[in-house]
Design a protein around this motif. Structure first.
Motif, mmCIF file in Angstrom:
data_model
loop_
_atom_site.group_PDB
_atom_site.id
_atom_site.type_symbol
_atom_site.label_atom_id
_atom_site.label_comp_id
_atom_site.label_asym_id
_atom_site.label_seq_id
_atom_site.Cartn_x
_atom_site.Cartn_y
_atom_site.Cartn_z
ATOM 1 N N SER A 118 -16.366 12.072 2.510
ATOM 2 C CA SER A 118 -16.207 11.274 3.731
ATOM 3 C C SER A 118 -16.196 9.771 3.448
ATOM 4 O O SER A 118 -15.966 8.979 4.358
ATOM 5 C CB SER A 118 -17.346 11.594 4.710
ATOM 6 N N LEU A 119 -16.417 9.388 2.181
ATOM 7 C CA LEU A 119 -16.468 7.973 1.839
ATOM 8 C C LEU A 119 -15.067 7.459 1.503
ATOM 9 O O LEU A 119 -14.452 7.887 0.529
ATOM 10 C CB LEU A 119 -17.386 7.742 0.644
ATOM 11 N N GLU A 120 -14.581 6.550 2.314
ATOM 12 C CA GLU A 120 -13.278 5.934 2.058
ATOM 13 C C GLU A 120 -13.479 4.713 1.166
ATOM 14 O O GLU A 120 -14.194 3.786 1.521
ATOM 15 C CB GLU A 120 -12.635 5.512 3.381
ATOM 16 N N VAL A 121 -12.850 4.733 -0.015
ATOM 17 C CA VAL A 121 -13.008 3.628 -0.965
ATOM 18 C C VAL A 121 -12.049 2.497 -0.619
ATOM 19 O O VAL A 121 -12.446 1.355 -0.441
ATOM 20 C CB VAL A 121 -12.791 4.113 -2.417
ATOM 21 N N PHE A 122 -10.760 2.797 -0.550
ATOM 22 C CA PHE A 122 -9.764 1.819 -0.095
ATOM 23 C C PHE A 122 -8.582 2.579 0.484
ATOM 24 O O PHE A 122 -8.424 3.784 0.256
ATOM 25 C CB PHE A 122 -9.312 0.882 -1.224
ATOM 26 N N THR A 123 -7.755 1.860 1.222
ATOM 27 C CA THR A 123 -6.612 2.502 1.851
ATOM 28 C C THR A 123 -5.465 1.508 1.983
ATOM 29 O O THR A 123 -5.678 0.298 2.140
ATOM 30 C CB THR A 123 -6.979 3.060 3.245
ATOM 31 N N GLY A 124 -4.224 2.028 1.895
ATOM 32 C CA GLY A 124 -3.031 1.221 2.132
ATOM 33 C C GLY A 124 -2.816 0.099 1.137
ATOM 34 O O GLY A 124 -2.354 -0.980 1.510
ATOM 35 N N VAL A 125 -3.117 0.322 -0.148
ATOM 36 C CA VAL A 125 -2.959 -0.721 -1.161
ATOM 37 C C VAL A 125 -1.532 -0.700 -1.721
ATOM 38 O O VAL A 125 -1.046 0.329 -2.184
ATOM 39 C CB VAL A 125 -3.976 -0.550 -2.314
ATOM 40 N N ASP A 126 -0.870 -1.865 -1.670
ATOM 41 C CA ASP A 126 0.460 -2.042 -2.246
ATOM 42 C C ASP A 126 0.362 -3.101 -3.345
ATOM 43 O O ASP A 126 -0.346 -4.100 -3.196
ATOM 44 C CB ASP A 126 1.472 -2.515 -1.193
ATOM 45 N N LEU A 127 1.092 -2.874 -4.434
ATOM 46 C CA LEU A 127 1.038 -3.821 -5.546
ATOM 47 C C LEU A 127 2.314 -3.723 -6.363
ATOM 48 O O LEU A 127 2.778 -2.626 -6.670
ATOM 49 C CB LEU A 127 -0.176 -3.513 -6.442
ATOM 50 N N ALA A 128 2.887 -4.871 -6.676
ATOM 51 C CA ALA A 128 4.061 -4.919 -7.548
ATOM 52 C C ALA A 128 3.735 -5.837 -8.723
ATOM 53 O O ALA A 128 3.400 -7.004 -8.531
ATOM 54 C CB ALA A 128 5.277 -5.441 -6.788
ATOM 55 N N ILE A 129 3.817 -5.282 -9.947
ATOM 56 C CA ILE A 129 3.518 -6.049 -11.153
ATOM 57 C C ILE A 129 4.833 -6.446 -11.807
ATOM 58 O O ILE A 129 5.539 -5.608 -12.379
ATOM 59 C CB ILE A 129 2.652 -5.237 -12.136
ATOM 60 N N ASP A 130 5.175 -7.727 -11.697
ATOM 61 C CA ASP A 130 6.406 -8.226 -12.307
ATOM 62 C C ASP A 130 6.187 -8.520 -13.786
ATOM 63 O O ASP A 130 5.060 -8.677 -14.255
ATOM 64 C CB ASP A 130 6.864 -9.508 -11.593
ATOM 65 N N LEU A 174 -16.390 -6.542 -3.998
ATOM 66 C CA LEU A 174 -17.784 -6.239 -4.273
ATOM 67 C C LEU A 174 -17.892 -4.962 -5.094
ATOM 68 O O LEU A 174 -16.952 -4.162 -5.156
ATOM 69 C CB LEU A 174 -18.568 -6.088 -2.962
ATOM 70 N N ASN A 175 -19.045 -4.768 -5.756
ATOM 71 C CA ASN A 175 -19.264 -3.527 -6.482
ATOM 72 C C ASN A 175 -19.086 -2.343 -5.549
ATOM 73 O O ASN A 175 -19.614 -2.328 -4.431
ATOM 74 C CB ASN A 175 -20.672 -3.507 -7.084
ATOM 75 N N GLY A 176 -18.323 -1.349 -6.004
ATOM 76 C CA GLY A 176 -18.049 -0.177 -5.188
ATOM 77 C C GLY A 176 -16.827 -0.307 -4.320
ATOM 78 O O GLY A 176 -16.495 0.620 -3.562
ATOM 79 N N ALA A 177 -16.115 -1.436 -4.411
ATOM 80 C CA ALA A 177 -14.922 -1.633 -3.583
ATOM 81 C C ALA A 177 -13.715 -0.872 -4.121
ATOM 82 O O ALA A 177 -12.688 -0.817 -3.450
ATOM 83 C CB ALA A 177 -14.595 -3.124 -3.477
ATOM 84 N N GLY A 178 -13.827 -0.296 -5.333
ATOM 85 C CA GLY A 178 -12.745 0.533 -5.850
ATOM 86 C C GLY A 178 -11.896 -0.122 -6.926
ATOM 87 O O GLY A 178 -10.802 0.356 -7.223
ATOM 88 N N LYS A 179 -12.381 -1.189 -7.549
ATOM 89 C CA LYS A 179 -11.577 -1.910 -8.546
ATOM 90 C C LYS A 179 -11.256 -1.016 -9.747
ATOM 91 O O LYS A 179 -10.101 -0.892 -10.162
ATOM 92 C CB LYS A 179 -12.313 -3.176 -8.997
ATOM 93 N N THR A 180 -12.302 -0.396 -10.311
ATOM 94 C CA THR A 180 -12.084 0.497 -11.458
ATOM 95 C C THR A 180 -11.245 1.696 -11.055
ATOM 96 O O THR A 180 -10.350 2.124 -11.802
ATOM 97 C CB THR A 180 -13.442 0.951 -12.034
ATOM 98 N N THR A 181 -11.508 2.238 -9.881
ATOM 99 C CA THR A 181 -10.733 3.394 -9.401
ATOM 100 C C THR A 181 -9.256 3.053 -9.291
ATOM 101 O O THR A 181 -8.386 3.842 -9.694
ATOM 102 C CB THR A 181 -11.276 3.866 -8.042
ATOM 103 N N LEU A 200 -7.488 -8.373 -3.206
ATOM 104 C CA LEU A 200 -8.851 -8.241 -2.697
ATOM 105 C C LEU A 200 -9.076 -6.826 -2.188
ATOM 106 O O LEU A 200 -8.329 -6.336 -1.323
ATOM 107 C CB LEU A 200 -9.104 -9.249 -1.573
ATOM 108 N N LEU A 201 -10.083 -6.165 -2.733
ATOM 109 C CA LEU A 201 -10.434 -4.816 -2.306
ATOM 110 C C LEU A 201 -11.756 -4.854 -1.532
ATOM 111 O O LEU A 201 -12.576 -5.742 -1.755
ATOM 112 C CB LEU A 201 -10.574 -3.895 -3.532
ATOM 113 N N PRO A 202 -11.958 -3.910 -0.592
ATOM 114 C CA PRO A 202 -11.174 -2.700 -0.365
ATOM 115 C C PRO A 202 -10.001 -2.861 0.594
ATOM 116 O O PRO A 202 -9.283 -1.892 0.848
ATOM 117 C CB PRO A 202 -12.219 -1.761 0.243
ATOM 118 N N ASP A 203 -9.777 -4.047 1.163
ATOM 119 C CA ASP A 203 -8.750 -4.203 2.191
ATOM 120 C C ASP A 203 -7.335 -4.198 1.628
ATOM 121 O O ASP A 203 -6.370 -3.988 2.376
ATOM 122 C CB ASP A 203 -8.979 -5.501 2.970
#
Length: 532
Positions: A337-349, A359-366, A512-515
């Motif tokens: 039931s724990l939502e880490v992050f949602t709707g993340v878009d990223l383009a690496i040129d 913050l810790n637990g925001a899902g960076k490593t994930t 910026l995570l988790p947003d």
């Protein structure tokens, strides 16, 4: 208390330490220092009882709390709160209380009666172990280490590696052990938690041995310093604080160099005189004795301390690729039931530099694990562009096969290189001779870091995913990594608590995570780095 008598430490055939005798008593706050690979982690494992010395004896009186660099958390299905309470055996008592509470609602009167009796017994045990005040103490320690109440009620498997490590640190600090052995305890802590940890350790009444590259922590905490000199295989003991140790260490090094120079000069004079005397048959015996005196003079002195070698780290020239080698769209991740992050878009040129903050637990490593293909996302897609060559550095070294040797790990990463070429690369990362045959599981945290970075160097990657690449490194090795980041021509996605690493990257964008908010980098974001 810990007492070591004439202890010898080896890594395979390599001698790390010999004839070391010391104790860790109540009130001792010892900083154990030395270059990466000197044997600090190996020594603390032996002191904790998780390893055995090659010779000598370690005796322990009282409980020892040990935080290794790579903590083993045991059953990942337990709640974080229960893992911390287990340090005093309270997890089992609390579990019996919970079961009894449930059973007291049973329709069967005999079941209710038995449940009430079981509840009373469990409550008495809880009171004997410190009662509800102990639970509050555990929660307070966890909170000061950045573990919110919601995290404490999650299973360990749902937590990030950094959160699990902080749970283990909270468990050790809560244990009330007579002696603490802490190996890099500030890893994954934010600035506020580090300040709190300094205060906690300052007031800790038991014995403490601390391995840390955080000089601020050492300066504010230790009253003794043990320097493990890798070149001499000796433990130099300084009964003084950090600032005085630095001054005394420099004085000692100057003295050793001066003694060595004087001894070499006198030995040269003796050898020159002996050579002259050998020409005369009547003085041959005297000449031989003089030569032996010169040899004894050199052998009897401490060898001049060699300059610590530092791994020469340069990331590879990136392989050619398209304009956008890596994209991600609508990524989300939840654990139960724990939502880490949602709707993340990223383009690496091609050649772009992106830092991920949160913050810790925001899902960076994930997020990095998802981009690397190590872990699936719940929604969305990761798409490889034309010519993508991905290099992933995992903070917990999951990319290393711990069942294989250093050499075998490198051969897997660089199948196009022959063994001579692989050994040459490993040599530049300070793995030489028999060291390349060591299994990766016995490496220290710093050695694992060097091996993981060596694998990146031979990868020809054009996109690097770097998760805390400066953890567990001494200052000289950290400087090499920062220079490698600074000069790398490919794209980088970086997760770090290290402000120096962000400065070296000079990012053009921040995520910026988790947003999942993406923005152009500006210096105002620098304040978030140490909080990440």
């Amino acid at each position: 208390m810990l007492v070591a008598r004439d202890v010898e430490v080896r890594a395979g055939a390599r001698l790390l330490l010999e004839h070391a005798s010391f104790q860790v008593a109540a009130g001792d706050k010892i900083g154990l220092v030395g270059r990466n690979g000197a044997g600090k982690t190996t020594l603390t494992k032996i002191l904790s009882g998780e390893g055995q010395p090659a010779a000598g004896l370690v005796t322990r009186s009282g409980e020892v709390g040990y935080l290794p660099q790579d903590p083993r958390t045991g059953d990942l299905d337990v709640l974080a709160k229960d893992r911390i309470l287990s340090a005093r055996g309270l997890d089992a008592v609390v579990a019996r209380l919970r079961r009894a509470e449930l059973a007291m609602g049973d329709a069967d009167e005999s079941v209710r009666d038995e449940a009430m009796a079981a509840y009373g017994r469990a409550e008495a045990q809880l009171a004997a172990a410190g009662g509800y005040a102990a639970e509050a103490e555990a929660a307070r320690i966890a909170s000061n280490l950045g573990l919110a109440d919601r995290i404490l009620h999650q299973q360990l498997r749902t937590l990030s590696g950094g959160q699990r490590r902080r749970v283990e640190l909270a468990r050790i600090l809560f244990s009330g052990a007579d002696t603490l052995l802490l190996d890099e305890p500030t890893n994954h802590l934010d600035a506020d938690s580090i300040v709190w940890l300094r205060s906690f350790l300052q007031g800790y009444p038991g014995g403490l041995m601390l391995i840390s590259h955080d000089t601020g922590l050492l300066q504010s905490t230790v009253n003794k310093v043990f320097h493990l000199d890798a070149n001499r295989s000796e433990l130099d003991i300084y009964a003084m604080d950090w600032k005085r140790y630095l001054q005394q260490r420099e004085t000692d090094e100057k003295r050793r160099r001066r003694e060595r120079q004087n001894a070499e000069r006198k030995a040269d004079q003796l050898m020159t005189q002996a050579d002259r005397m050998r020409a005369k048959a009547t003085k041959a015996t005297a000449a031989q004795n003089m030569a032996k005196r010169a040899e004894r003079l050199l052998a009897g002195l401490e060898a001049e301390r060699a300059h610590d070698r530092v791994a020469k780290i340069r990331f590879p020239d990136p392989a050619p690729c398209g304009k956008t080698p890596l994209t991600a769209a609508d990524l989300s991740k939840s654990y139960g039931s724990l939502e880490v992050f949602t709707g993340v878009d990223l383009a690496i040129d091609r050649g772009s530099q992106v830092v991920i903050l949160g913050l810790n637990g925001a899902g960076k490593t994930t997020l990095l694990r998802i981009l690397a293909g190590v872990e699936p996302s719940d929604t969305g897609d990761v798409t490889a562009g034309h010519g993508l060559r991905l290099g992933y550095y995992a903070q917990e070294h999951e990319t290393l096969d711990v069942t294989r040797s250093v050499l075998e790990n490198m051969k897997t990463a660089a199948p196009a290189l022959n063994e001579t070429e692989v050994r040459k690369v490993l040599g530049s990362f300070l793995f030489s001779g028999d060291e390349v045959d060591k299994p990766a599981r016995v490496l220290s945290g710093g050695e694992k870091t060097r091996l993981a970075l060596a694998k990146l160097v031979v990868s020809s990657a054009n996109v690097l995913l770097l998760d805390e690449p400066t953890n567990n490194l001494d200052p000289a090795s950290r400087a090499e990594v920062l220079e490698a980041i600074r000069t790398y021509a490919g794209a980088v996605v970086l997760v770090t608590h290290d402000e120096g690493a962000v400065d070296a990257l000079d990012p053009d964008r921040v995520l910026l995570l988790p947003d999942g908010v993406e923005d152009l980098w500006n210096p105002e974001y620098a304040d978030l780095i140490s909080l990440a």
